[in-house]
Design an enzyme around this catalytic site. Structure first.
Site, short mmCIF file in Angstrom:
data_model
loop_
_atom_site.label_atom_id
_atom_site.label_comp_id
_atom_site.label_asym_id
_atom_site.label_seq_id
_atom_site.Cartn_x
_atom_site.Cartn_y
_atom_site.Cartn_z
N TYR A 179 0.81 -1.20 0.03
CA TYR A 179 -0.10 -0.08 0.09
C TYR A 179 0.83 1.26 -0.04
O TYR A 179 2.18 1.11 -0.21
CB TYR A 179 -0.92 -0.05 1.23
CG TYR A 179 -2.05 -1.24 1.12
CD1 TYR A 179 -2.83 -1.21 -0.13
CD2 TYR A 179 -2.02 -2.04 1.82
CE1 TYR A 179 -3.87 -2.22 -0.33
CE2 TYR A 179 -2.85 -3.31 1.77
CZ TYR A 179 -3.78 -3.24 0.70
OH TYR A 179 -4.59 -4.37 0.61
N ARG A 226 3.15 -1.38 11.08
CA ARG A 226 2.94 -2.73 10.67
C ARG A 226 3.86 -2.66 9.22
O ARG A 226 3.73 -1.86 8.52
CB ARG A 226 1.58 -3.18 10.19
CG ARG A 226 1.61 -4.73 9.81
CD ARG A 226 0.07 -5.03 9.44
NE ARG A 226 -0.13 -6.37 9.54
CZ ARG A 226 -0.76 -7.24 9.02
NH1 ARG A 226 -1.56 -7.07 7.86
NH2 ARG A 226 -0.88 -8.49 9.35
N GLY A 321 -4.51 -14.16 12.17
CA GLY A 321 -5.65 -13.53 11.10
C GLY A 321 -6.77 -14.44 11.10
O GLY A 321 -7.94 -14.22 11.84
#
Length: 364
Positions: A179, A226, A321
């Site tokens: 990202y 992160r 997750g």
């Protein structure tokens, strides 16, 4: 030695255990990117996690890359998130908001005014994203101008302030998985020739300025980050020197004394050994400048691996997750060594309660 189920001091707050719920995009926000009552139930069910890291939440309309993902830039979004944090806190849980700008992993239909997504580059990622028409190829981005980047940094700062106003215990800045911030970090994507590209000192600049701004706004002891040094996801090949790049980045962040660093070991949702990497050396780079803060690891951890990681000092906490999707009582199942329920991948992204809030707790 500590165990996975012992309390942990994490910056300004104490976690009841060291089992962390990793951020999971589930696409259940409303058309205005406002969190819903269904989302409140989902997070409330999982409040026994030592720490919940929210699904990725865009810092601005420009930061959106997938339909039905929540934001952190409007009063209505803040109010929606407040109902969730209040519910988690009522159950004794802790929760931080993951702040997100997708950069080029977007589509013109998701951007304000149908504009092009933005990035460090004008090269398209060559992947797909979820739009109103289903999965479509991402659009060609335009490079952010140098004079726009301070505004992006300020969007992160403002979103962090909104997260605190929404009742979160802190924030995690999403700097991973290809990202926007990762698009600036990696020389495989960042092809700029200005002060935000080229040498690694320039490529880490956006990360460092964002982290400084957020830490100054809400406190470093409520701020985490992160990173995914070797995850070749979202059209972002590995940097030419991931060990050197991310070691250098963490050396720059160490003086901030962040609450935690959350590291994806390997390829997100894939192999842990996708490329050679020394994870303990990475942690050592950070510890040289900051001997506090929590080190959270993630990616494919089994119960035994998590127990060993904490007991052996490899990590202070372990993030799970997919296991949290179908096991709202994951902490109890791990502690009692109970079997885990499988999840339904068809209901991961979008929809209603099915495959979201209808997973049962273990009954003996």
């Amino acid at each position: 030695m500590p165990t996975l189920f012992d309390p942990l001091r994490c910056g300004a707050f104490t976690l009841a255990n060291r089992v962390v719920m990793a951020p999971l995009t589930r696409n259940r926000a409303d058309a205005e990117r406002v969190p819903t009552s269904l989302m409140r139930s989902y997070y409330e069910q999982r409040a026994s996690a030592g720490l919940i890291i929210s699904e990725a939440t865009q810092i601005s309309p420009q930061g959106q890359g997938y339909r039905d993902t929540p934001g952190m830039y409007s009063d209505a979004q803040v109010q929606g998130w407040r109902t969730i944090t209040d519910a988690v806190h009522a159950q004794g849980g802790r929760m931080v908001a993951q702040l997100w700008h997708v950069g080029r992993i977007s589509h013109v239909s998701l951007q304000p005014g149908g504009a092009s997504p933005v990035s460090s580059t004008a090269v398209a990622a060559g992947v797909k994203t979820l739009t109103a028409n289903g999965f479509e190829s991402v659009s060609v981005p335009r490079p952010l101008r140098a004079d726009e980047l301070p505004g992006v940094v300020d969007d992160y700062r403002r979103a962090a302030a909104n997260a605190v106003r929404a009742g979160f215990d802190g924030v995690e800045v999403h700097s991973a998985n290809g990202y926007l911030i990762d698009q600036f970090l990696r020389d495989s994507v960042n092809d700029r020739h200005d002060d935000w590209g080229g040498a690694r000192e320039n490529r880490v600049r956006l990360l460092v300025e964002v982290m400084r701004a957020v830490a100054a706004e809400i406190g470093a002891d409520r701020t985490g980050v992160r990173l995914s040094p070797i995850a070749p996801v979202n059209g972002a090949p590995l940097d030419s020197d991931p060990q050197g790049l991310f070691g250098f980045a963490l050396q720059q962040l160490a003086p901030l004394k962040l609450a935690f660093v959350h590291v994806v070991e390997g390829s997100t949702g894939g192999p842990r050994d996708s490329a050679p990497f020394d994870w303990d050396a990475l942690r050592a780079h950070y510890r040289q400048g900051h001997d506090g803060g929590s080190w959270i690891v993630n990616n494919g951890y089994t119960r035994q691996m998590a127990l060993d990681a904490v007991a052996g000092g490899h990590a202070d906490a372990v993030a799970f997750g997919k296991a949290f999707i179908s096991n709202p009582d994951l902490v109890d199942r791990l502690q009692r060594d109970l079997p885990l329920a499988p999840s339904n991948r068809a209901t991961y992204y979008g929809g209603g309660a099915e495959g979201y809030t209808d997973y049962a707790r273990f009954t003996s």
